[in-house]
Design a protein around this motif. Structure first.
Motif, PDB file in Angstrom:
ATOM      1  N   LYS A   1     -16.856   1.690  -5.436  1.00  0.00           N
ATOM      2  CA  LYS A   1     -17.272   2.019  -4.066  1.00  0.00           C
ATOM      3  C   LYS A   1     -17.484   3.505  -3.896  1.00  0.00           C
ATOM      4  CE  LYS A   1     -17.936  -1.317  -1.384  1.00  0.00           C
ATOM      5  NZ  LYS A   1     -17.959  -2.243  -0.469  1.00  0.00           N
ATOM      6  N   ASN A   2     -18.283   3.832  -2.891  1.00  0.00           N
ATOM      7  CA  ASN A   2     -18.566   5.242  -2.609  1.00  0.00           C
ATOM      8  C   ASN A   2     -17.339   5.922  -2.030  1.00  0.00           C
ATOM      9  OD1 ASN A   2     -18.754   5.305   0.514  1.00  0.00           O
ATOM     10  ND2 ASN A   2     -19.784   3.457  -0.160  1.00  0.00           N
TER      11      ASN A   2
ATOM     12  N   GLU B   1     -21.448 -12.742  -2.253  1.00  0.00           N
ATOM     13  CA  GLU B   1     -20.390 -13.686  -1.936  1.00  0.00           C
ATOM     14  C   GLU B   1     -19.425 -13.123  -0.899  1.00  0.00           C
ATOM     15  OE1 GLU B   1     -18.044 -14.805  -5.327  1.00  0.00           O
ATOM     16  OE2 GLU B   1     -16.650 -15.873  -4.025  1.00  0.00           O
ATOM     17  N   ASN B   2     -19.134 -13.918   0.088  1.00  0.00           N
ATOM     18  CA  ASN B   2     -18.124 -13.567   1.077  1.00  0.00           C
ATOM     19  C   ASN B   2     -18.464 -12.353   1.940  1.00  0.00           C
ATOM     20  OD1 ASN B   2     -15.866 -14.929   1.835  1.00  0.00           O
ATOM     21  ND2 ASN B   2     -14.815 -14.587  -0.118  1.00  0.00           N
ATOM     22  N   GLU B   3     -19.732 -11.959   1.946  1.00  0.00           N
ATOM     23  CA  GLU B   3     -20.112 -10.832   2.790  1.00  0.00           C
ATOM     24  C   GLU B   3     -21.184 -11.304   3.772  1.00  0.00           C
ATOM     25  OE1 GLU B   3     -18.639  -8.077   2.884  1.00  0.00           O
ATOM     26  OE2 GLU B   3     -18.072  -7.340   0.893  1.00  0.00           O
TER      27      GLU B   3
ATOM     28  N   ASP C   1     -16.193  -6.641  10.245  1.00  0.00           N
ATOM     29  CA  ASP C   1     -15.262  -7.407   9.429  1.00  0.00           C
ATOM     30  C   ASP C   1     -13.877  -7.430  10.062  1.00  0.00           C
ATOM     31  OD1 ASP C   1     -14.922  -8.914   7.273  1.00  0.00           O
ATOM     32  OD2 ASP C   1     -15.381  -7.362   5.800  1.00  0.00           O
TER      33      ASP C   1
ATOM     34  N   GLN D   1       0.788  -1.223   0.000  1.00  0.00           N
ATOM     35  CA  GLN D   1       0.000   0.000   0.000  1.00  0.00           C
ATOM     36  C   GLN D   1       0.829   1.288   0.000  1.00  0.00           C
ATOM     37  OE1 GLN D   1      -3.466  -2.402   2.293  1.00  0.00           O
ATOM     38  NE2 GLN D   1      -3.330  -0.245   2.826  1.00  0.00           N
TER      39      GLN D   1
ATOM     40  N   ILE E   1     -12.341   2.279  12.883  1.00  0.00           N
ATOM     41  CA  ILE E   1     -13.597   1.892  12.239  1.00  0.00           C
ATOM     42  C   ILE E   1     -14.482   3.123  12.061  1.00  0.00           C
ATOM     43  CG2 ILE E   1     -15.764   0.656  12.641  1.00  0.00           C
ATOM     44  CD1 ILE E   1     -13.930  -1.520  13.977  1.00  0.00           C
ATOM     45  N   VAL E   2     -15.054   3.258  10.879  1.00  0.00           N
ATOM     46  CA  VAL E   2     -15.959   4.384  10.628  1.00  0.00           C
ATOM     47  C   VAL E   2     -17.205   4.195  11.484  1.00  0.00           C
ATOM     48  CG1 VAL E   2     -17.342   5.576   8.891  1.00  0.00           C
ATOM     49  CG2 VAL E   2     -15.153   4.595   8.254  1.00  0.00           C
TER      50      VAL E   2
ATOM     51  N   ARG F   1     -18.037  -3.246   7.523  1.00  0.00           N
ATOM     52  CA  ARG F   1     -16.620  -3.186   7.902  1.00  0.00           C
ATOM     53  C   ARG F   1     -16.434  -3.215   9.398  1.00  0.00           C
ATOM     54  NH1 ARG F   1     -13.922  -1.830   3.171  1.00  0.00           N
ATOM     55  NH2 ARG F   1     -12.010  -2.035   4.332  1.00  0.00           N
ATOM     56  N   SER F   2     -17.421  -2.665  10.132  1.00  0.00           N
ATOM     57  CA  SER F   2     -17.231  -2.598  11.576  1.00  0.00           C
ATOM     58  C   SER F   2     -17.146  -3.996  12.172  1.00  0.00           C
ATOM     59  CB  SER F   2     -18.358  -1.803  12.206  1.00  0.00           C
ATOM     60  OG  SER F   2     -19.563  -2.513  12.063  1.00  0.00           O
TER      61      SER F   2
ATOM     62  N   ARG G   1     -12.005 -11.931  -2.803  1.00  0.00           N
ATOM     63  CA  ARG G   1     -12.600 -12.770  -3.842  1.00  0.00           C
ATOM     64  C   ARG G   1     -11.601 -12.892  -4.984  1.00  0.00           C
ATOM     65  NH1 ARG G   1     -17.432 -10.424  -1.457  1.00  0.00           N
ATOM     66  NH2 ARG G   1     -16.636  -8.358  -1.882  1.00  0.00           N
TER      67      ARG G   1
ATOM     68  N   GLN H   1     -11.301  -8.399   8.741  1.00  0.00           N
ATOM     69  CA  GLN H   1     -10.294  -8.079   7.735  1.00  0.00           C
ATOM     70  C   GLN H   1      -9.838  -6.632   7.800  1.00  0.00           C
ATOM     71  OE1 GLN H   1     -11.720  -9.623   3.962  1.00  0.00           O
ATOM     72  NE2 GLN H   1      -9.571  -9.932   3.481  1.00  0.00           N
TER      73      GLN H   1
ATOM     74  N   PHE I   1     -20.796   9.437   9.671  1.00  0.00           N
ATOM     75  CA  PHE I   1     -20.345  10.298   8.576  1.00  0.00           C
ATOM     76  C   PHE I   1     -21.468  11.246   8.211  1.00  0.00           C
ATOM     77  CE2 PHE I   1     -23.006   8.525   5.322  1.00  0.00           C
ATOM     78  CZ  PHE I   1     -23.198   7.212   5.714  1.00  0.00           C
TER      79      PHE I   1
ATOM     80  N   LEU J   1      -6.127  -4.631   7.397  1.00  0.00           N
ATOM     81  CA  LEU J   1      -5.853  -3.596   6.410  1.00  0.00           C
ATOM     82  C   LEU J   1      -5.381  -2.296   7.034  1.00  0.00           C
ATOM     83  CD1 LEU J   1      -8.780  -4.342   4.076  1.00  0.00           C
ATOM     84  CD2 LEU J   1      -6.447  -4.016   3.314  1.00  0.00           C
TER      85      LEU J   1
ATOM     86  N   GLU K   1     -25.034   3.527   0.554  1.00  0.00           N
ATOM     87  CA  GLU K   1     -23.898   2.628   0.305  1.00  0.00           C
ATOM     88  C   GLU K   1     -22.847   2.780   1.405  1.00  0.00           C
ATOM     89  OE1 GLU K   1     -22.094   3.016  -3.574  1.00  0.00           O
ATOM     90  OE2 GLU K   1     -24.043   2.733  -4.530  1.00  0.00           O
ATOM     91  N   ALA K   2     -22.545   4.029   1.744  1.00  0.00           N
ATOM     92  CA  ALA K   2     -21.515   4.262   2.758  1.00  0.00           C
ATOM     93  C   ALA K   2     -21.956   3.702   4.108  1.00  0.00           C
ATOM     94  CB  ALA K   2     -21.222   5.757   2.873  1.00  0.00           C
ATOM     95  N   PHE K   3     -23.246   3.821   4.402  1.00  0.00           N
ATOM     96  CA  PHE K   3     -23.771   3.309   5.668  1.00  0.00           C
ATOM     97  C   PHE K   3     -23.631   1.790   5.716  1.00  0.00           C
ATOM     98  CE2 PHE K   3     -27.465   2.182   8.481  1.00  0.00           C
ATOM     99  CZ  PHE K   3     -27.025   2.837   9.617  1.00  0.00           C
TER     100      PHE K   3
ATOM    101  N   ILE L   1     -16.941   7.878   0.524  1.00  0.00           N
ATOM    102  CA  ILE L   1     -16.758   7.952   1.980  1.00  0.00           C
ATOM    103  C   ILE L   1     -15.875   6.799   2.455  1.00  0.00           C
ATOM    104  CG2 ILE L   1     -17.973   7.755   4.195  1.00  0.00           C
ATOM    105  CD1 ILE L   1     -20.245   9.368   2.770  1.00  0.00           C
ATOM    106  N   THR L   2     -16.210   5.590   2.000  1.00  0.00           N
ATOM    107  CA  THR L   2     -15.405   4.426   2.352  1.00  0.00           C
ATOM    108  C   THR L   2     -13.976   4.594   1.840  1.00  0.00           C
ATOM    109  OG1 THR L   2     -17.417   3.143   2.098  1.00  0.00           O
ATOM    110  CG2 THR L   2     -15.374   1.905   2.264  1.00  0.00           C
TER     111      THR L   2
ATOM    112  N   ASP M   1     -21.555  -0.060   3.975  1.00  0.00           N
ATOM    113  CA  ASP M   1     -20.120  -0.347   4.079  1.00  0.00           C
ATOM    114  C   ASP M   1     -19.642  -0.221   5.512  1.00  0.00           C
ATOM    115  OD1 ASP M   1     -19.601  -0.942   1.530  1.00  0.00           O
ATOM    116  OD2 ASP M   1     -18.629   0.945   1.005  1.00  0.00           O
ATOM    117  N   MET M   2     -20.101   0.860   6.145  1.00  0.00           N
ATOM    118  CA  MET M   2     -19.688   1.129   7.522  1.00  0.00           C
ATOM    119  C   MET M   2     -20.106  -0.031   8.420  1.00  0.00           C
ATOM    120  SD  MET M   2     -20.858   4.457   9.678  1.00  0.00           S
ATOM    121  CE  MET M   2     -22.146   3.934  10.757  1.00  0.00           C
TER     122      MET M   2
END
Lengths: 330, 340
Positions: A86-87, B186-188, B328, A28, A123-124, B325-326, A268, B330, A127, B334, B317-319, A89-90, B321-322
């Motif tokens: 992706k958006n 998949e995988n989520e 996740d 990265q 962690i977010v 990820r919280s 994936r 993984q 936002f 990262l 989408e961001a919500f 924000i992320t 994702d949030m």
């Protein structure tokens, strides 16, 4: 050319004003970045950006994964063949966390959008984005700079020279502008007006986008407006914290998209769908029409790559979406 | 056959079964306006008073869509169907406002019914419905039968929409699905969300910009506030140190408070309508409660005729994702960068 054991990921962030590209490696680290203006033509600017990136890299670096973000993320995804869309924000949150895992607040002000991202323990957690009003974003600063005939690059430094900011109403850009003209006609020097404007915009951001948010340090400020030293100083004045501006503040979205691409390929694993460095030579055409199937009158957009249909969207009912057969053909 | 027009807006989403059954049984044709479209929105914004909330504005468009096709319009002046709590005052004034704003409307059938304020009980309800029935038939048996069938249809509607506590807990334990089955990603991890808002927002894909479909496509399983067991809503409302007397807002705030407390969902999405008074109260209360107990994230979205679809999509989408990820693991890998 593929270096042994190393993978490269491309991120493309196409916003209202700028198009940014970034290439990162497996760990990265940023390899190369490109920042150009979108100029209202996202397809062209992506192609231009890819060409510049290829020239900068100097070789045909093999891309293992590509990601797109920004307000034109869907379109960009089709043009570069992104593995993940992706958006922003992320994307911004990931790029900031990658730079500083301790970060708790990310402020991003771009051309038309401004956002705040609250992060706790990496962690977010919250936002916000500006809603209908674009007050205080890059395009307004741009407009005022050209009205005062000051290059936008000097705008921030000029503000720093002033120690007597005039008060400007920052609630609405239209009123801010008439306020600025009023102050200028009274004889206030340009530097004081500019500093006043920076302060008004920072206040506006904190009261609207940042309203009710728990802003804690470390705070990272990114996006095109972060180049403006006057804005940074104003934020520091109101927040009473030091503001960090990352070295690559203008391409953080693209870095985030590249990180997302890397993550996606780990999660994936597959071969990338990135079209390759000859994207600039490809012929992309977008056509739009209004569907008259029902009173919704949806605006449908079709994207063709070398005369072949690659995407179609815009309908509410989904009847114009590509069928599985059409999609498989691509 | 006489045609009675029923606008597909506001309370239609609560009482559609009762109203359509009633008019059909009376031997009339119940004509419901089409689903909200861009054209209906356009007509609404053009004709409705500026200060009305977005949902009330849309009512105007639905009335305009019907006006040339029907002999009557059914716009009840509905106060409340609860002995203490009330609906929105706009519902009561709607018929009169429409008549004054749009001069060439067909005859409006506008019975006034208000259980909370006027003390209308079963007999009053029956009398009012009977009077409406007399417009179409002189046969008392036909009218009485229509009323009974209409009430029954409404009860059945409540039965299908409301879930009991047991079903709720089953859903909370991810043992059942209540709405559109979420798409497999998949995988989520599959997410669970409480989707909270007025019935006329939740069920009108146009005003809420197709949020149900987009959640389903993102692999999110959801419950809506109108499905929530009433006793749990009332239990939550008792915790407030004031009486929230807007019946439909109780449903909304109660659902939010229930999930903030039970923590059985990944997140709550609160759909609000711009310039709705009760919504702005509940919205502020919910935001404050969420600040005090931020474990279950809350996303508040405000809709009106100017809402930009792109911005809403980005927020949703961001919500998601949030939330993903919280949990996740993984992300931990990262965020800690390995230097070689």
């Amino acid at each position: 050319m593929k270096e042994k054991g190393n993978n490269y990921f491309l991120g493309v962030d196409v916003g209202s004003i700028s198009t940014n590209l970034a290439v990162i490696n497996q760990t990265q680290d940023l390899i190369e970045s490109v920042y150009i203006r979108t100029e209202g033509k996202p397809v062209d600017s992506v192609q231009r950006g890819i060409k510049i990136m290829q020239e900068k890299l100097g070789n045909n670096l093999e891309i293992t994964g590509a990601g797109s973000t920004g307000s034109a993320r869907q379109l960009t995804g089709v043009i570069v063949g992104a593995d993940i869309v992706k958006n922003e924000i992320t994307a911004h949150a990931l790029a900031s966390l990658d730079l500083n895992p301790e970060v708790q607040t990310v402020m991003e002000i771009g051309g038309q959008d401004s956002k705040i991202i609250i992060i706790r323990n990496g962690i977010v957690v919250d936002f916000a984005m500006n809603t209908v009003c674009a007050a205080g974003t890059g395009s307004f600063l741009d407009m005022q700079a050209s009205r005062l005939d000051i290059p936008i690059e000097d705008f921030g430094d000029l503000a720093l020279q002033s120690d007597n900011a005039v008060s400007i109403a920052g609630r609405c850009t239209v009123f801010a502008e008439s306020d600025m003209i009023h102050k200028q006609q009274l004889g206030h020097p340009a530097k004081d007006i500019i500093k006043g404007l920076c302060e008004a915009l920072a206040r506006n951001y904190l009261n609207n986008v940042g309203k009710g948010k728990d802003i804690k340090p470390p705070i990272m400020f990114q996006g095109g407006v972060a180049a403006n030293a006057g804005m940074r100083e104003s934020f520091e004045k109101y927040l009473e914290y030091e503001i960090m501006i990352p070295e690559n503040y203008d391409v953080m979205g693209a870095i985030g998209a590249a990180i997302l691409a890397k993550e996606e390929m780990n999660k994936r694993p597959r071969n990338t769908s990135f079209y390759g460095w000859d994207i600039p030579e490809m012929d992309f055409k977008t056509t739009g029409f209004e569907c008259d199937g029902c009173p919704n009158i949806c605006e449908i957009v079709e994207i063709r790559k070398n005369e072949q249909l690659v995407a179609r969207w815009g309908s509410r009912c989904g009847k114009w979406d590509l069928t599985d057969e059409e999609a498989a053909f691509i | 056959m006489k045609k009675v027009g029923i606008p597909r807006a506001l309370l239609y989403y609560k009482f559609s079964e009762m109203w359509t059954t009633f008019f059909k049984e009376l031997g009339t044709e119940a004509v419901v306006s089409p689903k909200t479209t861009k054209q209906i929105k356009f007509d609404s914004v053009k004709n409705a008073p500026d200060e009305d909330c977005y949902s009330t504005k849309l009512y105007f468009g639905h009335v305009l869509a019907l006006k040339d096709q029907v002999d009557y319009l059914f716009i009840p002046r509905f106060g409340s169907d609860h002995h203490t709590y009330v609906g929105c005052p706009k519902f009561i004034g709607l018929a009169e406002v429409l008549r004054s704003q749009i001069p060439d409307l067909p005859e409006i059938i506008m019975p006034h019914y208000n259980k909370a304020k006027s003390g209308h009980r079963k007999i009053a309800f029956f009398r009012k419905a009977y009077k409406v029935g007399l417009k179409f038939t002189k046969n008392p048996i036909k009218i009485i039968r229509a009323i009974i069938k209409a009430v029954k249809a409404q009860k059945n509607h409540y039965k299908t929409i409301l879930i009991d506590e047991e079903t709720l807990h089953k859903w909370e334990r991810s043992e059942t699905i209540l709405n559109e089955p979420p798409r497999y990603v998949e995988n989520e991890r599959q997410l669970k969300i409480a989707l909270v808002g007025h019935s006329y927002v939740l069920n009108d894909p146009y005003s809420a910009l197709g949020i149900r479909t987009s959640l389903q496509e993102h692999g999110v399983d959801f419950i809506t506030s109108e499905q929530m067991p009433r006793n749990l809503i009332d239990k939550q409302m008792d915790k407030l140190d004031y009486d929230l007397y807007f019946l439909y807002e109780r449903e909304i705030l109660g659902a939010i408070m229930h999930f903030m407390e039970s923590k059985t969902v990944d997140g709550i999405i609160h759909l609000m309508i711009f310039s709705c008074g009760p919504d702005s109260i509940a919205g502020e209360v919910a935001a404050r409660l969420s600040k005090r107990d931020p474990i279950v994230p809350l996303l508040q979205l405000v809709f009106d005729e100017l809402t930009a679809e792109a911005g809403m999509k980005t927020r949703i989408e961001a919500f998601i994702d949030m939330l993903r990820r919280s949990e996740d693991e993984q992300t931990l890998l990262l965020t800690t960068k390995v230097h070689i």
